[in-house]
Design a protein around this motif. Structure first.
Motif, PDB file in Angstrom:
ATOM      1  N   ARG A  88       0.795  -1.229   0.000  1.00 51.15           N
ATOM      2  CA  ARG A  88       0.000   0.000   0.000  1.00 51.15           C
ATOM      3  C   ARG A  88       0.831   1.285   0.000  1.00 51.15           C
ATOM      4  O   ARG A  88       0.289   2.376  -0.153  1.00 51.15           O
ATOM      5  CB  ARG A  88      -0.922   0.001   1.218  1.00 51.15           C
ATOM      6  N   LEU A 139      -3.628  -8.095  -1.413  1.00 51.07           N
ATOM      7  CA  LEU A 139      -3.651  -6.639  -1.485  1.00 51.07           C
ATOM      8  C   LEU A 139      -3.288  -6.134  -2.879  1.00 51.07           C
ATOM      9  O   LEU A 139      -3.817  -5.114  -3.326  1.00 51.07           O
ATOM     10  CB  LEU A 139      -2.691  -6.050  -0.450  1.00 51.07           C
ATOM     11  N   GLU A 167     -10.517   1.710   0.376  1.00 54.62           N
ATOM     12  CA  GLU A 167     -10.230   2.421   1.612  1.00 54.62           C
ATOM     13  C   GLU A 167     -10.391   3.930   1.433  1.00 54.62           C
ATOM     14  O   GLU A 167     -10.872   4.631   2.336  1.00 54.62           O
ATOM     15  CB  GLU A 167      -8.811   2.104   2.100  1.00 54.62           C
ATOM     16  N   THR A 181     -11.317  -3.184   4.597  1.00 49.61           N
ATOM     17  CA  THR A 181     -10.076  -3.893   4.291  1.00 49.61           C
ATOM     18  C   THR A 181     -10.074  -5.316   4.828  1.00 49.61           C
ATOM     19  O   THR A 181      -9.706  -6.258   4.112  1.00 49.61           O
ATOM     20  CB  THR A 181      -8.872  -3.126   4.867  1.00 49.61           C
TER      21      THR A 181
END
Length: 271
Positions: free
Chosen positions: A92, A160, A168, A186
């Protein structure tokens, strides 16, 4: 790609031989656990559950099983926390050294177990013993966690990478704070990857013997270590076969469950 009939037959035969090499010895362990003789005679003169009852009452085997369960649960808990945090950081965020961090996290599972065991043993003696902390269950958990982190990291990071961060962002735009966005958005997206990684981590820890040998102190004996120590004792051979059969069965369950939980990753389904 189209294969000729001869090529398909050859591939099937090769695959059958490969599976036979892997699974026939495991089947023999299960059969020998039912053998009424103390020696592993073949073919067995009959089948009995006597040695299973003997193994159940064996205090050493039961104590080793409990140690393996505690070590596996502890290593899995550590791996879930660290592996998930690192996976989120790598997947991320962009920062200097991200690729190096991924390499460092994955490296322990590629190292020979004896190298990891020796390194951890030396580190524990140099760092923990001066603090009054000797080798024991804690050091076993730490040792197992070094490679269990890898499977959790790989599972969560892979999920992910398939999941856009816009989910998000949308939750944040709607007023959800960080923890609320994680709980409502998430976590449902990565839940199956977390469970699959945790199950695989437990299976790896439960079967580990090399690292355990170097990180366990006196009186700490996991089930694989107990099996290895009793293999050369003729009187214990039937009980060892039973315990080995139980170990095989217990290892199959988490691996199968992890595969089922990860099936949606392979099919590309979305939560």
């Amino acid at each position: 790609m189209q294969l000729s009939r001869r090529a398909r037959v050859a591939l099937r035969v090769a695959a059958g031989l490969g599976f036979a090499v892997i699974y026939v010895p495991l089947l023999l362990v299960l059969v020998n656990s039912l053998n009424p003789d103390r020696s592993a005679s073949w073919p067995p003169p009959g089948l009995t559950l006597h040695w299973w009852s003997v193994a159940w009452t064996n205090s050493g085997a039961r104590a080793a099983l409990w140690v393996s369960v505690k070590a596996g649960l502890g290593a899995t808990a550590v791996a879930l926390v660290l592996g998930t945090l690192i996976a989120f950081a790598v997947a991320r965020h962009r920062f200097f050294g991200r690729d190096a961090l991924s390499f460092v996290v994955v490296l322990p599972i590629a190292l020979p177990g004896i190298v990891t065991g020796i390194a951890l043993n030396s580190a524990f003696q140099a760092v923990l013993q001066p603090l009054g902390i000797g080798l024991g269950l804690f050091t076993v958990v730490v040792g197992h966690a070094t490679f269990c982190v890898v499977v959790v990291f790989n599972n969560v990071a892979a999920r992910l990478r398939r999941t856009s961060g816009s989910y998000e962002d949308a939750a944040a735009d709607l007023g959800a704070h960080t923890f609320r966005a994680f709980a409502d958005v998430t976590f449902p997206l990565v839940r199956s990857a977390l469970f699959a990684g945790g199950l695989l981590a437990f299976a790896l820890s439960f079967d580990e013997i090399v690292v355990t040998t170097f990180t366990a102190g006196p009186g700490i004996e996991t089930l694989p270590v107990w099996i290895f120590g009793n293999m050369t004792r003729p009187q214990q051979a039937p009980v060892v076969n039973v315990v080995a059969a139980v170990l095989v069965l217990l290892s199959v369950i988490p691996v199968h469950a992890a595969q089922r939980l990860s099936a949606d990753t392979a099919t590309g389904s979305r939560v």
